[in-house]
Design an enzyme around this catalytic site. Structure first.
Site, mmCIF file in Angstrom:
data_model
loop_
_atom_site.group_PDB
_atom_site.id
_atom_site.type_symbol
_atom_site.label_atom_id
_atom_site.label_comp_id
_atom_site.label_asym_id
_atom_site.label_seq_id
_atom_site.Cartn_x
_atom_site.Cartn_y
_atom_site.Cartn_z
ATOM 1 N N LYS A 69 0.874 -0.828 -0.312
ATOM 2 C CA LYS A 69 -0.067 0.230 -0.041
ATOM 3 C C LYS A 69 1.123 1.116 0.246
ATOM 4 O O LYS A 69 2.692 0.747 0.302
ATOM 5 C CB LYS A 69 -1.157 0.352 0.893
ATOM 6 C CG LYS A 69 -2.307 0.677 0.993
ATOM 7 C CD LYS A 69 -2.983 0.105 -0.163
ATOM 8 C CE LYS A 69 -4.773 0.425 -0.263
ATOM 9 N NZ LYS A 69 -5.238 -0.220 -0.426
HETATM 10 P P1 NAD Z 1 -13.084 7.453 -2.204
HETATM 11 O O1 NAD Z 1 -12.787 8.122 -2.337
HETATM 12 O O2 NAD Z 1 -13.683 7.022 -3.703
HETATM 13 O O3 NAD Z 1 -14.049 7.528 -1.221
HETATM 14 C C1 NAD Z 1 -14.577 7.588 0.068
HETATM 15 C C2 NAD Z 1 -15.782 7.649 0.383
HETATM 16 O O4 NAD Z 1 -16.175 7.586 1.869
HETATM 17 C C3 NAD Z 1 -16.488 9.215 0.139
HETATM 18 O O5 NAD Z 1 -17.722 9.552 -0.516
HETATM 19 C C4 NAD Z 1 -15.823 9.834 1.777
HETATM 20 O O6 NAD Z 1 -16.905 11.595 1.650
HETATM 21 C C5 NAD Z 1 -16.072 9.231 1.885
HETATM 22 N N1 NAD Z 1 -15.616 9.026 3.867
HETATM 23 C C6 NAD Z 1 -14.347 9.271 4.073
HETATM 24 N N2 NAD Z 1 -14.121 9.340 4.628
HETATM 25 C C7 NAD Z 1 -15.476 9.344 6.048
HETATM 26 C C8 NAD Z 1 -15.644 9.264 7.191
HETATM 27 N N3 NAD Z 1 -14.609 9.965 7.827
HETATM 28 N N4 NAD Z 1 -17.254 9.575 7.299
HETATM 29 C C9 NAD Z 1 -18.022 9.346 6.189
HETATM 30 N N5 NAD Z 1 -17.227 8.892 5.125
HETATM 31 C C10 NAD Z 1 -15.694 9.230 4.596
HETATM 32 O O7 NAD Z 1 -12.311 5.888 -2.046
HETATM 33 P P2 NAD Z 1 -13.301 4.256 -2.351
HETATM 34 O O8 NAD Z 1 -12.232 4.054 -3.282
HETATM 35 O O9 NAD Z 1 -14.709 4.158 -2.300
HETATM 36 O O10 NAD Z 1 -12.384 3.565 -1.209
HETATM 37 C C11 NAD Z 1 -13.703 3.357 0.096
HETATM 38 C C12 NAD Z 1 -12.853 2.145 0.852
HETATM 39 O O11 NAD Z 1 -13.275 1.044 0.195
HETATM 40 C C13 NAD Z 1 -11.277 2.395 1.853
HETATM 41 O O12 NAD Z 1 -11.433 1.803 2.684
HETATM 42 C C14 NAD Z 1 -10.501 1.404 0.679
HETATM 43 O O13 NAD Z 1 -9.805 1.480 1.256
HETATM 44 C C15 NAD Z 1 -11.460 0.426 -0.093
HETATM 45 N N6 NAD Z 1 -11.481 -0.884 -0.957
HETATM 46 C C16 NAD Z 1 -10.999 0.291 -2.040
HETATM 47 C C17 NAD Z 1 -10.853 -0.271 -3.590
HETATM 48 C C18 NAD Z 1 -11.156 0.813 -5.241
HETATM 49 O O14 NAD Z 1 -11.183 -0.237 -5.663
HETATM 50 N N7 NAD Z 1 -11.560 2.393 -4.695
HETATM 51 C C19 NAD Z 1 -11.063 -1.638 -3.426
HETATM 52 C C20 NAD Z 1 -10.480 -2.311 -2.592
HETATM 53 C C21 NAD Z 1 -11.338 -1.371 -0.651
#
Ligand code: NAD
Length: 422
Positions: free
Chosen positions: A111
């Protein structure tokens, strides 16, 4: 501050590992392998200086961590967030090792990230930051070394700049160095939606085991970024359940009759937040997490489902889209309350799975259609779900412990076969 708030995400991850390790053989070589997995192989901290648009220079802190490459090159996202710390990046790298093992991809875990709020930078500043960061970690990444991808605060544009910077830096156009790229420059169809789609496949499989009709479920989703919004859209298009609450970092909205998801997506594209959407009333993130729903999907960041939330939660299923959304204390309470948890290392593995397909396609220079991508994604997710579910029911453990058992067995085997150098 309670213990669970102050605990580092890495300590939380190791606690999960130790809990599952109790179900593995106690022979010395197993114990040695578990001890090995408690440590990250290498961690790099870099200063990332960039010239801001006003001519001043600001220096940001960046990280790249390889947790374990026993099963293949390491793989993991890059996070741009003001909350990024080394401990968080280490935890996320560890979960990537576990996740790639659970879905049986030939990868290890890594990461990276920069401590920055990208919303406070211009587009040009974000590009300079991305390129300088990529150059700073260039010796730690590569298609057979470590392959970054998008995570919180990063997207396909940022992957395009990483791909370009790496290719210029090495003099070799290298599709396989990052995944989550735009389709026009070697990205894969279906990658953008893959994490949300994969989570839906796992929820579908669980519903089938439990004999529940997904279309009748009331669902709440925390986080409306890549994972949350794509999962909502896929669920809406495929099963039309009632998605009654959705939130982001600014707050949430709730509508007992179901939120119109395509309209909400349009609103978010315009307003940059779910707040203010007319098809629902405002609520807080805490109200969303404890609202009266059947399935709760945390898809934001770590440590959202705390012990306090776990006591108040109404959902009977917690399907983790985010990494590390549930604290170990909350996990115990959910277990006592009979709430089924689909763990992150299974639930959100769809993203890295289609990233793997992207890497394979880039290396072959032969690209698949969307039908093939989703068919193969479903196969990977369902195979992993079946393995985890069988262990959970057979050993009467949670699906999180079962997923760790599946992943750890593969990792320990790989470590034993490779042996310990020198
Ligand atoms: P992103 O940046 O596209 O979206 C994150 C969302 O969470 C946004 O809507 C943001 O406003 C919200 N957010 C952030 N902090 C917050 C809080 N404290 N309270 C409420 N809402 C909050 O990110 P993403 O890619 O959708 O990732 C989201 C999660 O999924 C993370 O934990 C990431 O590690 C995990 N993840 C992402 C992927 C991927 O393919 N993008 C894959 C596996 C896991």
């Amino acid at each position: 501050m309670s213990t669970e708030d102050s605990r580092s995400p890495y300590k939380m991850a190791i606690k999960q590992l130790e809990k599952a390790a109790k179900y593995l053989p106690r022979e010395r070589e197993w114990l040695n392998a578990i001890e090995y997995l408690k440590h990250c192989q290498r961690s790099l901290i870099v200063s990332v200086p960039i010239k801001m648009d006003d001519g001043t220079v600001r220096v940001f802190k960046g990280y790249r961590v390889h947790h374990c490459d026993a099963r293949g090159p390491t793989k993991g996202g890059v996070r741009f967030s003001k909350h990024v710390t080394l401990e968080e990046v280490k935890a996320l790298a560890f979960w990537m090792t576990m996740k790639t093992a659970v879905v049986n991809l030939p990868y290890g875990g890594a990461k990276g990230g920069i401590t920055v709020d990208p919303k406070h930078l211009s587009g040009n500043e974000v590009e300079r930051l991305t390129r300088r960061y990529t150059y700073a970690i260039i010796n730690m990444i590569g298609p057979m070394v470590d392959i970054p991808a998008p995570d919180v605060g990063t997207d396909s544009n940022i992957m395009a700049w990483m791909f370009d910077t790496y290719s210029i830096g090495t003099g070799i156009t290298t599709h396989g160095v990052v995944t989550g790229k735009p389709v026009e420059i070697g990205g894969s169809l279906g990658r953008e939606a893959a994490t949300g789609t994969g989570l839906m496949y796992v929820i579908e499989a669980l519903m089938e085991k439990l004999g529940i009709n997904l279309s009748n479920q009331r669902i709440a989703i925390q986080g409306f970024g890549n994972v949350g919004s794509n999962c909502a859209l896929q669920l809406h298009e495929t099963h039309k359940p009632k998605i009654i609450a959705v939130s982001d970092i600014n707050g949430g909205i709730i509508n007992e009759n179901g939120i119109n998801i395509p309209d909400l997506v349009e609103h978010v594209n315009r307003a940059g937040t779910v707040v203010g959407f007319e098809g629902g009333i405002n609520c807080t993130n805490e109200e969303l997490l404890t609202c009266d729903c059947d399935i709760l999907i945390p898809a934001a960041v770590e440590k959202q489902v705390t012990a306090e939330i776990a006591k108040e939660m109404k959902a009977s299923i917690l399907a983790e889209g985010a990494n590390g959304p549930t604290t170990p204390e909350a996990d115990e309470i959910l277990k006592e309350r009979g709430i089924t948890v689909v763990p992150d290392i299974l639930g959100n593995a769809g993203g890295v799975t289609v990233s793997y397909f992207e890497w394979v396609q880039g290396r072959d220079a032969y690209f698949w259609d969307l039908e093939r991508i989703n068919k193969e994604l479903k196969k990977v997710m369902i195979t992993a779900f079946d393995e985890v579910y069988k262990i959970a029911t057979g050993k009467n453990v949670t699906m999180r412990v079962a997923a760790y058992i599946v992943g750890l067995k593969r990792l320990v085997k790989a470590l034993m076969l490779r042996g310990l150098f020198p």
